[in-house]
Motif scaffolding. Structure first.
Motif, mmCIF file in Angstrom:
data_model
loop_
_atom_site.group_PDB
_atom_site.id
_atom_site.type_symbol
_atom_site.label_atom_id
_atom_site.label_comp_id
_atom_site.label_asym_id
_atom_site.label_seq_id
_atom_site.Cartn_x
_atom_site.Cartn_y
_atom_site.Cartn_z
ATOM 1 N N THR A 83 3.338 8.048 0.104
ATOM 2 C CA THR A 83 4.409 7.488 0.915
ATOM 3 C C THR A 83 5.671 7.304 0.089
ATOM 4 O OG1 THR A 83 2.734 6.329 2.183
ATOM 5 C CG2 THR A 83 5.002 5.608 2.465
ATOM 6 N N ASN A 84 5.511 6.813 -1.106
ATOM 7 C CA ASN A 84 6.656 6.605 -1.982
ATOM 8 C C ASN A 84 7.309 7.937 -2.342
ATOM 9 O OD1 ASN A 84 8.486 5.370 -3.595
ATOM 10 N ND2 ASN A 84 7.033 4.415 -4.969
ATOM 11 N N ARG A 85 6.472 8.909 -2.709
ATOM 12 C CA ARG A 85 7.025 10.227 -3.037
ATOM 13 C C ARG A 85 7.681 10.861 -1.814
ATOM 14 N NH1 ARG A 85 1.986 10.765 -5.583
ATOM 15 N NH2 ARG A 85 1.290 12.175 -3.938
ATOM 16 N N ASN A 86 7.084 10.639 -0.642
ATOM 17 C CA ASN A 86 7.639 11.216 0.576
ATOM 18 C C ASN A 86 9.011 10.623 0.884
ATOM 19 O OD1 ASN A 86 7.337 12.935 2.949
ATOM 20 N ND2 ASN A 86 7.214 11.032 4.104
ATOM 21 N N ARG A 138 0.829 -1.206 0.000
ATOM 22 C CA ARG A 138 0.000 0.000 0.000
ATOM 23 C C ARG A 138 0.865 1.259 0.000
ATOM 24 N NH1 ARG A 138 -5.465 -1.182 2.265
ATOM 25 N NH2 ARG A 138 -5.597 -3.428 2.566
ATOM 26 N N GLN A 139 1.982 1.202 0.724
ATOM 27 C CA GLN A 139 2.841 2.376 0.808
ATOM 28 C C GLN A 139 3.704 2.569 -0.439
ATOM 29 O OE1 GLN A 139 5.163 2.143 4.400
ATOM 30 N NE2 GLN A 139 3.479 2.832 5.689
ATOM 31 N N ASN A 140 3.787 1.553 -1.282
ATOM 32 C CA ASN A 140 4.653 1.631 -2.457
ATOM 33 C C ASN A 140 3.881 1.312 -3.734
ATOM 34 O OD1 ASN A 140 7.673 1.884 -1.332
ATOM 35 N ND2 ASN A 140 6.509 0.535 0.017
ATOM 36 N N ARG A 141 2.650 1.781 -3.814
ATOM 37 C CA ARG A 141 1.847 1.566 -5.018
ATOM 38 C C ARG A 141 2.484 2.281 -6.214
ATOM 39 N NH1 ARG A 141 -3.450 2.702 -1.604
ATOM 40 N NH2 ARG A 141 -4.215 0.583 -1.260
ATOM 41 N N THR A 142 2.237 1.717 -7.378
ATOM 42 C CA THR A 142 2.763 2.313 -8.604
ATOM 43 C C THR A 142 1.655 2.422 -9.640
ATOM 44 O OG1 THR A 142 3.439 0.136 -9.415
ATOM 45 C CG2 THR A 142 5.093 1.438 -8.253
ATOM 46 N N ASP A 143 1.836 3.344 -10.579
ATOM 47 C CA ASP A 143 0.909 3.503 -11.696
ATOM 48 C C ASP A 143 1.398 2.697 -12.890
ATOM 49 O OD1 ASP A 143 -1.003 5.212 -10.635
ATOM 50 O OD2 ASP A 143 0.206 6.987 -11.024
ATOM 51 N N ILE A 144 0.457 2.280 -13.733
ATOM 52 C CA ILE A 144 0.824 1.749 -15.046
ATOM 53 C C ILE A 144 1.366 2.910 -15.870
ATOM 54 C CG2 ILE A 144 -0.044 0.673 -17.151
ATOM 55 C CD1 ILE A 144 -2.192 -0.675 -15.454
ATOM 56 N N HIS A 145 2.534 2.713 -16.455
ATOM 57 C CA HIS A 145 3.207 3.810 -17.152
ATOM 58 C C HIS A 145 3.755 3.300 -18.478
ATOM 59 C CE1 HIS A 145 4.983 7.808 -17.203
ATOM 60 N NE2 HIS A 145 6.109 7.285 -17.625
ATOM 61 N N GLU A 195 -6.245 1.262 -7.283
ATOM 62 C CA GLU A 195 -5.282 1.030 -6.213
ATOM 63 C C GLU A 195 -5.829 0.066 -5.161
ATOM 64 O OE1 GLU A 195 -7.133 5.126 -5.264
ATOM 65 O OE2 GLU A 195 -6.722 3.841 -6.993
ATOM 66 N N TYR A 196 -7.143 0.142 -4.884
ATOM 67 C CA TYR A 196 -7.747 -0.752 -3.898
ATOM 68 C C TYR A 196 -7.978 -2.147 -4.483
ATOM 69 C CZ TYR A 196 -8.540 3.798 -1.801
ATOM 70 O OH TYR A 196 -8.363 5.064 -1.299
ATOM 71 N N GLU A 197 -8.362 -2.209 -5.754
ATOM 72 C CA GLU A 197 -8.538 -3.505 -6.401
ATOM 73 C C GLU A 197 -7.197 -4.240 -6.454
ATOM 74 O OE1 GLU A 197 -11.422 -4.766 -7.441
ATOM 75 O OE2 GLU A 197 -12.604 -2.986 -6.925
ATOM 76 N N GLU A 198 -6.131 -3.508 -6.743
ATOM 77 C CA GLU A 198 -4.809 -4.132 -6.811
ATOM 78 C C GLU A 198 -4.382 -4.674 -5.456
ATOM 79 O OE1 GLU A 198 -0.311 -2.996 -8.362
ATOM 80 O OE2 GLU A 198 -1.573 -1.438 -7.488
ATOM 81 N N THR A 199 -4.662 -3.951 -4.394
ATOM 82 C CA THR A 199 -4.305 -4.419 -3.060
ATOM 83 C C THR A 199 -5.048 -5.703 -2.711
ATOM 84 O OG1 THR A 199 -3.768 -2.195 -2.256
ATOM 85 C CG2 THR A 199 -4.362 -3.837 -0.613
ATOM 86 N N GLN A 200 -6.317 -5.808 -3.097
ATOM 87 C CA GLN A 200 -7.056 -7.045 -2.840
ATOM 88 C C GLN A 200 -6.472 -8.207 -3.633
ATOM 89 O OE1 GLN A 200 -11.467 -6.832 -2.547
ATOM 90 N NE2 GLN A 200 -11.227 -4.646 -2.935
ATOM 91 N N VAL A 201 -6.051 -7.941 -4.869
ATOM 92 C CA VAL A 201 -5.397 -8.988 -5.664
ATOM 93 C C VAL A 201 -4.110 -9.430 -4.968
ATOM 94 C CG1 VAL A 201 -4.214 -9.475 -7.842
ATOM 95 C CG2 VAL A 201 -6.388 -8.257 -7.848
ATOM 96 N N LYS A 248 -4.358 6.756 -16.416
ATOM 97 C CA LYS A 248 -4.528 7.258 -15.053
ATOM 98 C C LYS A 248 -5.994 7.562 -14.782
ATOM 99 C CE LYS A 248 -2.985 8.917 -11.088
ATOM 100 N NZ LYS A 248 -2.365 8.046 -10.068
ATOM 101 N N ASN A 249 -6.674 8.141 -15.742
ATOM 102 C CA ASN A 249 -8.090 8.456 -15.582
ATOM 103 C C ASN A 249 -8.927 7.177 -15.454
ATOM 104 O OD1 ASN A 249 -10.115 10.835 -15.831
ATOM 105 N ND2 ASN A 249 -10.962 9.286 -17.185
#
Length: 718
Positions: free
Chosen positions: A630-633, A166-173, A202-208, A193-194
């Motif tokens: 968190t990742n950016r921080n 959760r603290q290190n989520r990433t976007d598809i890029h 992000e929540y669906e990915e965490t459940q996976v 992104k939209n």
């Protein structure tokens, strides 16, 4: 003298277009009726196949109505008109009963293939929830009035991994490579992104991910939904693990599997609402839903997909894999099967033209081969066939647009070896059972050995009231008690000493469990000594090494998801819709395209780019980019630490990495201040240079005057 004629303006060049293969109409007398296959270049010129002893050239000409094509006439003066020629994929017709039988057979095969892994996965999920004793063991211990404790150490370990994800989520890029267009990649990034935000990705990915680490496999489901929006909305969701099966495969993304199945249990009423015509065929089988006093049937509320709650088949009754009698439900199964075939493809490398010409007929295929610069070859093609059944009724059989060559279900594995797969819980089951057993034994022993008591006779206390008072106060410090004879007080009996070896065994089992799961306190940054933030981050990184493969496998699945997403965008979003989406996003958060702000591009330029682009053919790599605060921080802290240590870190970089409000405005003010200071510094330097020049000129002038006076008098002036 005659005025000079105005120069004739050269006509504009003909518009470029996509190269294409076309078909002419049939012309000629009865004995010589014929047609041609024509190939058109991007500039509109072209040539036809050689038929009936001749061919035609196609030329571009300009008319008052605009640019058009003309066919050069043959020797007899005839010409042709053009129409598009499209290949048609061959269908494989099958009867309803045959399709239903195939799907039911594949379901049985996949169920048998995954039986061992699914049994382990079901048990792992129960362990995670705290159901770690079998019903027989629990009943036995409770019958003997012995402790049956569950000290769930597994869930807390899994929570650490879930928190890290959760603290290190990433976007598809998307990144352009080689000849890829950076503008297309950036447009895809903004659009993706939209789409992800609309799907709460992000929540669906965490459940996976949580399914992946606990049971061994999680699933993404991606498809185009046109129920509410005719244009189509792309849906990305987590699909329940228990309702997905794959055919045999070795690769982690199941790209080498021949088929995949997903299911859902529905009531007869739901089926009648969704499939009214088809559901009529289910009515005869619904008579099996009559109430029966049969101990083999599942009771309402039981889980019908867990090994301990299997519903056995009844002679003459419905198959429990497809009908649940107790719940009065049917199982809908979607079977996605890959079909492979070799299809003819025509190509011309110089125009980057390749087209599937399957289904054009042997005659037209022969005509294509007479055009000298075109090459015809066979290519392996894959398409996915979707067959949906409910019990023994066929609901649909089609080749949907969102299943061009990959399944809509994408797995994310933890461990996989051949047909077996498992999660982090599997190796921790025995240590967890041992821990539960030892803790329960400890409680039983404490209940026995820690007991102490008092001896006395009927003459020890003067009254029954004094005896009751002693029972209440005997464990209180400094209590006072009246007895008959102080020479004969109540006698205390001490309990047996608790065995310290048992406590050591419990501590050892906890350490073994942490070692086996490879999830240590370092992942939480726990340390009793004062350490710097950098040292804590490094310890967390080292603690993660043994679990890095979980995140790699998740990212591997996300890359396939990203490639599938591009294909669905091409089918659901036209250029104007893409422009609307990224324009709206640009209002909320500035969008950059190839290093420039979107507002700096003419809308017509971007629209023309998207109109001509085939997103599925653009050379982009699916990657990832930082998502979570968190990742950016963490990046912000790392750069800030370098700045405090004296490294020349620009202030603008720190602002860009931060999550400060009104960041854009702050950046403008900082840039303005930097420019103002630069101008001020330059002005000071110019002033100093001017002073130096004036001083030098004054000194030079004084020296010249002194030299002149000396030359006149022969001696220096006093």
């Amino acid at each position: 003298m005659m005025p000079e004629a105005a120069p004739i303006a050269a006509p504009p060049p003909p518009p470029q277009q996509k190269p294409s293969l076309m078909l002419t109409n049939m012309v000629g007398k009865q004995s010589k009726r014929h047609h041609h296959v024509a190939y058109l270049h991007p500039d509109g010129s072209g040539v036809t196949s050689a038929d009936n002893g001749h061919s035609h050239d196609y030329v571009v000409m300009q008319t008052p109505q605009g640019w058009g094509r003309a066919c050069s006439p043959a020797q007899d003066g005839h010409t042709h008109t053009l129409s598009p020629m499209e290949g048609k994929e061959k269908e494989t017709p099958k009867g309803d009963a045959e399709l239903v039988a195939e799907v039911r057979t594949l379901f049985k095969e996949a169920k048998e293939y995954e039986a061992d892994s699914r049994k382990k996965a079901d048990e792992s999920e129960e362990f995670r929830k705290g159901n770690q004793w079998t019903a027989a063991h629990r009943q036995e211990l409770e019958g003997k009035q012995r402790a049956c404790l569950t000290i769930n150490e597994i869930t807390s370990k899994l929570d650490i991994l879930s928190g890290y994800q959760r603290q290190n989520r990433t976007d598809i890029h998307y990144l352009p490579v080689e000849e890829g267009d950076a503008r297309i990649a950036d447009i895809l990034n903004a659009l993706t992104k939209n789409i992800c935000e609309q799907n709460n990705f992000e929540y669906e990915e965490t459940q996976v991910f949580e399914d992946q680490i606990a049971s061994g496999r999680g699933h993404y489901n991606i498809y185009i939904d046109r129920e509410e929006n005719p244009q189509g909305d792309i849906v990305i969701e987590r699909y329940p693990r228990r309702e997905v099966w794959f055919g045999p495969h070795e690769k982690l993304d199941a790209s080498d599997a021949e088929y995949a199945l997903k299911s859902k249990w529905v009531s007869l009423g739901w089926a009648e609402g969704e499939w009214p015509d088809k559901a009529k065929k289910l009515v005869p089988s619904s008579t099996a839903f009559e109430d029966r006093d049969d101990p083999h049937h599942n009771k309402p509320g039981e889980q019908y997909d867990i090994s301990t709650n299997k519903q056995p088949a009844i002679a003459g009754g419905p198959d429990p894999d497809f009908v649940n009698i107790a719940k009065k439900e049917y199982r809908i199964i979607e079977c996605q099967r890959k079909e492979y075939r070799r299809v003819p493809v025509v190509g011309y490398q110089e125009d980057d033209f390749f087209a599937n010409i399957e289904g054009i007929g042997a005659d037209n295929l022969a005509k294509v081969k007479t055009i000298p610069f075109l090459s015809v070859f066979r290519q392996k093609k894959t398409r996915v066939r979707l067959t949906t059944i409910i019990n023994d009724v066929l609901l649909a059989d089609e080749y949907p647009e969102d299943l061009s060559r990959d399944f809509s279900i994408i797995p994310a594995y933890a461990y996989k070896a051949g047909k077996d797969w498992w999660g982090k819980v599997e190796g921790a089951k025995d240590p967890q059972r041992e821990s539960n057993k030892r803790h329960s034994q400890m409680v039983d022993i404490l209940n026995k050995v820690a007991a102490y008591g008092w001896f006395g006779d009927k003459n020890t206390f003067e009254t029954p009231q004094e005896e009751d008072k002693f029972k209440k106060n005997s464990s209180s410090p400094g209590f006072y008690q009246r007895i008959r004879n102080v020479d004969k007080p109540p006698s205390k009996v001490e309990g047996i000493k608790f065995p310290g070896e048992l406590a050591s065994l419990i501590e050892l089992s906890g350490a073994k469990l942490r070692e086996i799961m490879n999830i240590n306190p370092e992942l939480m940054g726990i340390n009793s000594k004062a350490e710097s933030g950098v040292a804590i981050v490094e310890k967390k990184r080292q603690g993660l090494l043994g679990n890095e493969f979980l995140f790699d496998n998740l990212n591997f699945s996300k890359k396939l998801l990203g490639r599938t997403l591009v294909a669905l965008i091409q089918k659901a979003y036209d250029p104007k819709r893409i422009m609307r989406v990224i324009a709206n996003r640009n209002v909320r958060s500035p969008v950059e395209i190839a290093g420039k702000k979107m507002d700096e591009y003419p809308q017509e330029e971007l629209l023309a780019l998207l109109t001509e682009a085939d997103l599925t053919k653009y050379d982009v790599v699916v990657s990832e980019s930082a998502f979570s605060p968190t990742n950016r921080n963490a990046n912000f802290i790392a750069w800030s630490t370098l700045a405090m240590q004296g490294a020349p870190v620009p202030l603008t970089l720190l602002v860009e990495l931060s999550d400060l409000p009104n960041k854009a405005k702050a950046m403008e003010q900082i840039q303005a201040e930097i420019q103002a200071k630069a101008q001020e510094t330059k002005a000071k330097m110019d002033t100093e240079i001017q002073k130096s020049q004036i001083a030098a000129q004054s000194k030079a002038g004084g020296a010249a005057g002194t030299a002149a006076m000396t030359s006149r008098s022969g001696m220096p002036t006093q």
